[in-house]
Design an enzyme around this catalytic site. Structure first.
Site, PDB file in Angstrom:
ATOM      1  N   TYR A  40     -57.445  19.539  25.219  1.00 11.23           N
ATOM      2  CA  TYR A  40     -56.803  20.713  25.834  1.00 11.23           C
ATOM      3  C   TYR A  40     -57.245  20.879  27.297  1.00 11.23           C
ATOM      4  O   TYR A  40     -56.604  21.599  28.058  1.00 11.23           O
ATOM      5  CB  TYR A  40     -57.097  22.009  25.070  1.00 11.23           C
ATOM      6  N   HIS A  98     -59.334  15.096  15.640  1.00  8.82           N
ATOM      7  CA  HIS A  98     -58.078  15.755  16.031  1.00  8.82           C
ATOM      8  C   HIS A  98     -56.843  15.147  15.346  1.00  8.82           C
ATOM      9  O   HIS A  98     -55.964  15.869  14.876  1.00  8.82           O
ATOM     10  CB  HIS A  98     -57.937  15.698  17.555  1.00  8.82           C
TER      11      HIS A  98
HETATM   12  N1  LIG Z   1     -54.891  20.451  15.384  1.00 12.01           N
HETATM   13  C1  LIG Z   1     -53.823  20.259  16.108  1.00 12.01           C
HETATM   14  O1  LIG Z   1     -53.341  19.120  16.276  1.00 12.01           O
HETATM   15  C2  LIG Z   1     -53.147  21.432  16.734  1.00 12.01           C
HETATM   16  C3  LIG Z   1     -51.834  21.289  17.215  1.00 12.01           C
HETATM   17  C4  LIG Z   1     -51.234  22.424  17.770  1.00 12.01           C
HETATM   18  C5  LIG Z   1     -51.918  23.603  17.835  1.00 12.01           C
HETATM   19  N2  LIG Z   1     -53.199  23.699  17.391  1.00 12.01           N
HETATM   20  C6  LIG Z   1     -53.973  24.963  17.495  1.00 12.01           C
HETATM   21  O2  LIG Z   1     -53.213  26.007  16.910  1.00 12.01           O
HETATM   22  C7  LIG Z   1     -53.045  27.058  17.848  1.00 12.01           C
HETATM   23  C8  LIG Z   1     -51.749  27.776  17.579  1.00 12.01           C
HETATM   24  O3  LIG Z   1     -50.630  26.962  17.863  1.00 12.01           O
HETATM   25  P1  LIG Z   1     -49.699  27.188  19.149  1.00 12.01           P
HETATM   26  O4  LIG Z   1     -50.471  27.950  20.154  1.00 12.01           O
HETATM   27  O5  LIG Z   1     -49.168  25.868  19.531  1.00 12.01           O
HETATM   28  O6  LIG Z   1     -48.482  27.984  18.565  1.00 12.01           O
HETATM   29  P2  LIG Z   1     -48.298  29.395  17.812  1.00 12.01           P
HETATM   30  O7  LIG Z   1     -49.567  30.128  17.695  1.00 12.01           O
HETATM   31  O8  LIG Z   1     -47.473  29.112  16.615  1.00 12.01           O
HETATM   32  O9  LIG Z   1     -47.337  30.142  18.827  1.00 12.01           O
HETATM   33  C9  LIG Z   1     -47.754  30.532  20.090  1.00 12.01           C
HETATM   34  C10 LIG Z   1     -46.516  31.045  20.795  1.00 12.01           C
HETATM   35  O10 LIG Z   1     -46.057  32.210  20.118  1.00 12.01           O
HETATM   36  C11 LIG Z   1     -45.965  33.288  21.034  1.00 12.01           C
HETATM   37  N3  LIG Z   1     -46.463  34.479  20.367  1.00 12.01           N
HETATM   38  C12 LIG Z   1     -47.724  34.706  19.896  1.00 12.01           C
HETATM   39  N4  LIG Z   1     -47.807  35.924  19.339  1.00 12.01           N
HETATM   40  C13 LIG Z   1     -46.585  36.490  19.473  1.00 12.01           C
HETATM   41  C14 LIG Z   1     -46.062  37.742  19.119  1.00 12.01           C
HETATM   42  N5  LIG Z   1     -46.801  38.656  18.485  1.00 12.01           N
HETATM   43  N6  LIG Z   1     -44.765  38.000  19.415  1.00 12.01           N
HETATM   44  C15 LIG Z   1     -44.002  37.086  20.061  1.00 12.01           C
HETATM   45  N7  LIG Z   1     -44.450  35.873  20.422  1.00 12.01           N
HETATM   46  C16 LIG Z   1     -45.737  35.580  20.141  1.00 12.01           C
HETATM   47  C17 LIG Z   1     -46.800  32.927  22.229  1.00 12.01           C
HETATM   48  O11 LIG Z   1     -46.192  33.444  23.387  1.00 12.01           O
HETATM   49  P3  LIG Z   1     -46.949  34.541  24.311  1.00 12.01           P
HETATM   50  O12 LIG Z   1     -48.028  33.771  25.027  1.00 12.01           O
HETATM   51  O13 LIG Z   1     -45.861  34.989  25.213  1.00 12.01           O
HETATM   52  O14 LIG Z   1     -47.465  35.605  23.417  1.00 12.01           O
HETATM   53  C18 LIG Z   1     -46.730  31.400  22.232  1.00 12.01           C
HETATM   54  O15 LIG Z   1     -45.589  30.988  22.946  1.00 12.01           O
HETATM   55  C19 LIG Z   1     -53.119  26.335  19.192  1.00 12.01           C
HETATM   56  O16 LIG Z   1     -53.311  27.221  20.275  1.00 12.01           O
HETATM   57  C20 LIG Z   1     -54.231  25.379  18.945  1.00 12.01           C
HETATM   58  O17 LIG Z   1     -55.486  26.038  19.078  1.00 12.01           O
HETATM   59  C21 LIG Z   1     -53.815  22.632  16.818  1.00 12.01           C
END
Ligand SMILES: NC(=O)c1ccc[n+]([C@@H]2O[C@H](COP(=O)([O-])OP(=O)(O)OC[C@H]3O[C@@H](n4cnc5c(N)ncnc54)[C@H](OP(=O)(O)O)[C@@H]3O)[C@@H](O)[C@H]2O)c1
Length: 268
Positions: A40, A98
């Protein structure tokens, strides 16, 4: 040592001042678990935000993930030491592999053993895996033992429910962490989720997060907005009915968002 907080803060895609603000806001609002990764490129920013927050290290649960370039035995531990320096801490609470990266030349047994050594050295309190399918999870279990694997962090949302893998992990007693629970926002406009949210006077994001929590998963949603960080946390108070859960179960559509070539396994 296996309990993983149910609710944490994701940091994927967030860089520089954006991630510093997100972590600062999250910590002010009561988040105590933070999920980052070497790839990241934000561990130093996360470390800076934590240091500025004044929250005690003992009260935090920090997760990082080893990137695929660092799986070799002579690289994994030094790379984790680099992560600790950036995060300004002596240990992380959880370190994950990862991606299984079947093609990157380092055998699974070798990188799992190196990760277990990192734990022995006290660099990480727990170890785990991410994006592992059933077969590779079995290989990880064979390498380090079931009890050593604190979680498998996998993409799970109402559009990608991974029942076969989840059933296997739960049978084995391996905790499930759902990433991209909100499908990066894609599920939030779903009419079924919207109707459930209206019934509960909740937001669609709260409904989706409550669904995952009720299935026993940990969640790590990310947000750049303080109001979303605050309202997401309140999902922990929401109780969905069996009928709500059944309606969400029916939304499955194999809606995978993330599957990088060369890193991802053959999904179950
Ligand atoms: N292990 C892996 O390979 C892997 C892969 C992907 C992700 N991850 C981890 O999982 C975490 C979560 O995944 P992600 O960040 O990709 O996606 P997510 O949490 O599913 O979605 C984040 C998105 O949703 C929006 N959002 C969040 N809360 C909201 C709400 N209450 N209302 C409307 N929109 C909302 C955010 O926009 P705003 O900023 O505008 O709120 C952002 O665009 C990552 O940050 C990372 O730490 C791990």
């Amino acid at each position: 040592m296996r309990n993983i907080p149910a609710f944490g803060l994701g940091t994927f895609r967030l860089q520089g001042q954006v991630v510093i603000d997100s972590v600062r806001n999250g910590l002010e609002l009561g988040y105590r678990a933070i999920d980052t990764a070497q790839i990241y490129g934000n561990e130093a920013d996360v470390g800076e935000a934590i240091a500025a927050s004044g929250v005690r290290r003992d009260d935090l649960f920090l997760t990082t993930k080893i990137w695929v370039d660092n799986y070799a035995r002579d690289k994994l531990v030094p790379s984790l030491e680099g992560s600790l320096a950036k995060l300004r801490t002596d240990y992380v609470d959880l370190t994950l592999i990862h991606w299984p990266a079947p093609g990157n030349g380092v055998p699974l047994e070798a990188y799992m053993t190196a990760l277990a050594e990192a734990k022995e050295k006290g660099l990480t309190r727990r170890i785990g895996i991410s994006n592992f399918n059933i077969e590779l999870t079995k290989q990880a279990i064979a390498a380090v033992g079931k009890d050593a694997i604190a979680t498998n962090q996998i993409e799970l949302s109402p559009y990608l429910q991974g029942r076969k893998l989840v059933d296997f992990l739960q049978r084995e007693g391996i905790h499930v962490t759902s990433y991209m629970t909100l499908a990066y926002g894609k599920v939030l406009g779903d009419p079924v989720i919207g109707a459930i949210a209206r019934r509960h006077q909740a937001t669609p994001a709260q409904v989706v997060l409550a669904w995952a929590l009720q299935l026993g998963y940990s969640v790590i949603p990310s947000s750049t907005r303080r109001e979303n960080l605050a309202s997401n946390l309140i999902a922990q108070m929401l109780r969905l009915s069996d009928a709500d859960m059944a309606q969400i179960a029916a939304l499955e559509r194999n809606g995978r968002q993330v599957s990088p070539e060369g890193l991802a396994p053959q999904w179950d």
